[in-house]
Write a protein that holds these residues in place. Sequence first.
Motif, PDB file in Angstrom:
ATOM      1  N   VAL A 110     136.317  -2.571  50.827  1.00  0.00           N
ATOM      2  CA  VAL A 110     135.938  -3.990  50.780  1.00  0.00           C
ATOM      3  C   VAL A 110     135.168  -4.362  52.039  1.00  0.00           C
ATOM      4  CG1 VAL A 110     136.835  -6.349  50.837  1.00  0.00           C
ATOM      5  CG2 VAL A 110     137.817  -4.683  49.250  1.00  0.00           C
ATOM      6  N   ILE A 135     130.213 -12.552  46.002  1.00  0.00           N
ATOM      7  CA  ILE A 135     131.319 -11.636  46.270  1.00  0.00           C
ATOM      8  C   ILE A 135     132.432 -12.315  47.068  1.00  0.00           C
ATOM      9  CG2 ILE A 135     129.824  -9.608  46.110  1.00  0.00           C
ATOM     10  CD1 ILE A 135     130.047  -9.308  49.138  1.00  0.00           C
ATOM     11  N   TYR A 139     136.158 -11.935  45.507  1.00  0.00           N
ATOM     12  CA  TYR A 139     137.246 -11.332  46.267  1.00  0.00           C
ATOM     13  C   TYR A 139     138.107 -12.373  46.979  1.00  0.00           C
ATOM     14  CZ  TYR A 139     139.715  -8.562  49.781  1.00  0.00           C
ATOM     15  OH  TYR A 139     140.698  -8.001  50.575  1.00  0.00           O
ATOM     16  N   LEU A 236     136.806  -6.404  41.930  1.00  0.00           N
ATOM     17  CA  LEU A 236     136.999  -7.291  43.080  1.00  0.00           C
ATOM     18  C   LEU A 236     138.099  -8.313  42.806  1.00  0.00           C
ATOM     19  CD1 LEU A 236     133.386  -7.956  44.426  1.00  0.00           C
ATOM     20  CD2 LEU A 236     135.237  -6.693  45.528  1.00  0.00           C
TER      21      LEU A 236
END
Length: 293
Positions: A110, A135, A139, A236
């Motif tokens: 990550v 993203i 996440y 994610l």
Amino acid sequence: MADDAVSAFLAMLAAERGAAANTLAAYRRDLTGAAEVIGDLVVAGHDDLARLGEAWADLAPATLARKASALRQFYGFCLDEGWRADDPSPALPRPRLRRGLPRILDHHEVAALFALAESDAASGRPEAVRLLALIELLYGSGLRASELVSLPLAAVPRDAPFVAITGKGGQQRLVPVGERARAALARWLAARGGGGRFVFPSPRGGHLTRVRLFQLLRDLALRAGLDPEKVSPHVLRHAFATHLLEGGADLRVLQTLLGHADIATTQIYTHVDAARLVALVNSRHPLGSAPNR
């Protein structure tokens, strides 16, 4: 009668259970496909449904289970409506499913993904700023891909640290947005300009597609030195859930954040390593550090 019965069944799912459009489309495909094999579903008998097992013999167990589930629910509806006096669905195949563990990224993977995204966004290019915001929300807030790409501007309050999400079945929930994600989102909103009602608009109108989001993530993963087969919007989301649970998040809280209707769906994330769970019990349980007697 069959087409009318299927349409009535789908209307019931939409009205009473709040089934999403994608779910309704999948049910229609499954029921229509079954009717192509055995004819009118409303009058089909046990022997007819048994033939479906032969026709579906090459399907994956998960696909077979989904199709059989659609038919079982349909025949339950037929009984309720008085269209049948019996339920032939016991003749349907019952594949045994072993639910796999979700694929996730570890903390180092990550970090590598975000390091590259942040470096790209530092250029100020709108596409790079947008990807960082995407993203961060995948996440950082655990949004589904469909929830993220279709996020309306009206769902993003100016000052509140959350977004209003309409998830599966039209269920609404408030999802917290951390400081990093808020900063990335603010940068993107400044870069996107005006026009359109979606946070992530498409140049052709509407919003960014899930397919395009998937492609952008795969490209980012490849450039970050990760296996692109391991990276997707859902991966994610899995990482968000797993890493929160590792950090001590309550399972019920996680259920709310993810928008799961059933706690059993959330329990899949309890696959975190056994050593950490044993250490947690030893450190937190009242008898964990008590001497043997």
